[in-house]
Design a protein around this motif. Structure first.
Motif, short mmCIF file in Angstrom:
data_model
loop_
_atom_site.label_atom_id
_atom_site.label_comp_id
_atom_site.label_asym_id
_atom_site.label_seq_id
_atom_site.Cartn_x
_atom_site.Cartn_y
_atom_site.Cartn_z
N GLU A 119 -27.30 -31.73 0.26
CA GLU A 119 -27.11 -32.45 1.68
C GLU A 119 -27.37 -33.36 2.37
O GLU A 119 -26.47 -34.05 3.48
CB GLU A 119 -27.43 -31.14 2.68
CG GLU A 119 -27.20 -31.05 3.86
CD GLU A 119 -27.35 -29.81 4.23
OE1 GLU A 119 -28.03 -30.00 5.47
OE2 GLU A 119 -27.71 -29.08 3.89
N THR A 122 -23.92 -31.97 -4.26
CA THR A 122 -24.43 -30.71 -4.65
C THR A 122 -26.19 -31.40 -3.28
O THR A 122 -26.63 -30.13 -3.80
CB THR A 122 -24.87 -30.65 -5.79
OG1 THR A 122 -26.04 -31.68 -6.46
CG2 THR A 122 -23.90 -30.62 -6.64
N ASP A 177 -22.49 -25.07 -7.31
CA ASP A 177 -23.20 -25.44 -5.95
C ASP A 177 -21.71 -27.14 -5.39
O ASP A 177 -22.04 -27.32 -5.20
CB ASP A 177 -24.15 -26.06 -6.66
CG ASP A 177 -25.31 -26.99 -5.34
OD1 ASP A 177 -25.03 -26.99 -4.10
OD2 ASP A 177 -26.23 -27.88 -5.82
N ARG A 211 -19.89 -28.28 2.34
CA ARG A 211 -20.40 -29.32 2.89
C ARG A 211 -19.92 -30.45 3.09
O ARG A 211 -20.27 -31.02 4.27
CB ARG A 211 -22.11 -29.94 1.68
CG ARG A 211 -22.93 -28.96 0.92
CD ARG A 211 -24.07 -29.77 0.28
NE ARG A 211 -24.86 -28.46 0.09
CZ ARG A 211 -24.71 -28.12 -1.72
NH1 ARG A 211 -23.47 -28.35 -1.66
NH2 ARG A 211 -25.80 -26.97 -2.34
N TYR A 270 -19.80 -24.78 -3.02
CA TYR A 270 -20.82 -25.16 -2.43
C TYR A 270 -20.25 -26.52 -1.40
O TYR A 270 -20.74 -27.02 -0.77
CB TYR A 270 -21.85 -24.89 -2.18
CG TYR A 270 -22.71 -23.41 -3.11
CD1 TYR A 270 -21.56 -22.41 -2.04
CD2 TYR A 270 -23.33 -23.37 -3.68
CE1 TYR A 270 -22.27 -21.03 -2.67
CE2 TYR A 270 -23.59 -21.54 -3.82
CZ TYR A 270 -22.37 -20.78 -3.06
OH TYR A 270 -22.60 -19.59 -3.36
N TYR A 323 -11.83 -19.56 0.48
CA TYR A 323 -12.29 -20.50 1.03
C TYR A 323 -11.01 -21.11 1.61
O TYR A 323 -11.31 -21.86 2.75
CB TYR A 323 -13.56 -21.48 0.57
CG TYR A 323 -14.34 -22.56 1.79
CD1 TYR A 323 -14.26 -21.74 2.65
CD2 TYR A 323 -13.79 -23.88 1.02
CE1 TYR A 323 -15.07 -23.01 3.34
CE2 TYR A 323 -13.63 -25.21 2.55
CZ TYR A 323 -14.82 -24.42 3.54
OH TYR A 323 -15.28 -25.70 4.89
#
Length: 202
Positions: A63, A61, A110, A118, A114, A173
């Protein structure tokens, strides 16, 4: 020796995946949000003779954490053969589609969506250097739109708005990623976590 990175690998599915890959001769980078927990997991594996493994601090979570992990692994190897995007959270229960707040949704997405994006984007360059690169995203049949629309399915009544919607998005995704890489040597798949009891509300 082939090399693999597994996120959220200090326990449960991630840990057992690390064990299995080590038993098949892989070198494993064991990603863990808490480095001390990661090191403890590594010691458990080494205690049973599986020593081609090291802990990597990796919070999907964050970056900067993902970038740091990429730099750390990149300083050790110029190639990665397997990425297992395992890190995930269920978001706690109950999970109501009408009562769960946006911040709750953001927290789960997240990590479960996400975070996968990432990590994949930061490590894709190392994966591209492998002759047989593999990306595996840990999902769940509990996120199947078809199954959750079928009143005869045994888990039909187990709705979890946060977790299931995040994993359904992850499935899409995964399909998109596989399509983008279809003309390469990559194989991209989602695997089911077999609806672990911790994922299903009682």
């Amino acid at each position: 020796m082939k090399k693999a990175l597994i996120t959220g690998a200090n326990k449960d599915i991630g840990f057992e995946t690390a064990r299995a890959l080590l038993q098949h001769g892989y070198y494993v980078y064991l990603g863990s949000r808490n480095l001390e927990n990661g090191k403890a997991a590594v010691e458990k594996l080494k205690a049973v003779g599986l020593d081609q493994v090291e802990a990597i601090m990796l919070d999907v979570t964050d970056e900067q954490s993902v970038q740091n992990a990429r730099e750390t692994i990149g300083s050790k190897t110029d190639m990665l053969d397997v990425l297992v995007n395992n890190a995930g959270i269920n978001g706690g229960f109950p999970q109501s589609s009408l009562e769960a707040g946006i911040e709750q949704y953001k927290k789960v997405f997240d990590t479960n969506l996400y975070g996968v994006i990432r990590v994949t984007q930061f490590f894709i360059d190392l994966l591209k250097k492998s002759t047989e690169p593999r990306i595996v995203n840990v999902s769940s049949s509990g996120s199947s739109l078809t199954l959750h629309s079928d009143p005869t399915w045994k888990y039909y009544s187990h709705k979890a708005a946060l977790y299931q919607s995040s994993k359904a998005a992850l499935n899409m995704y995964t399909i998109d990623l596989a399509y983008q890489l279809k003309d390469t040597s990559f194989k991209v798949n989602a695997v089911c976590n077999i609806l672990l009891p911790s994922m299903v509300p009682s």
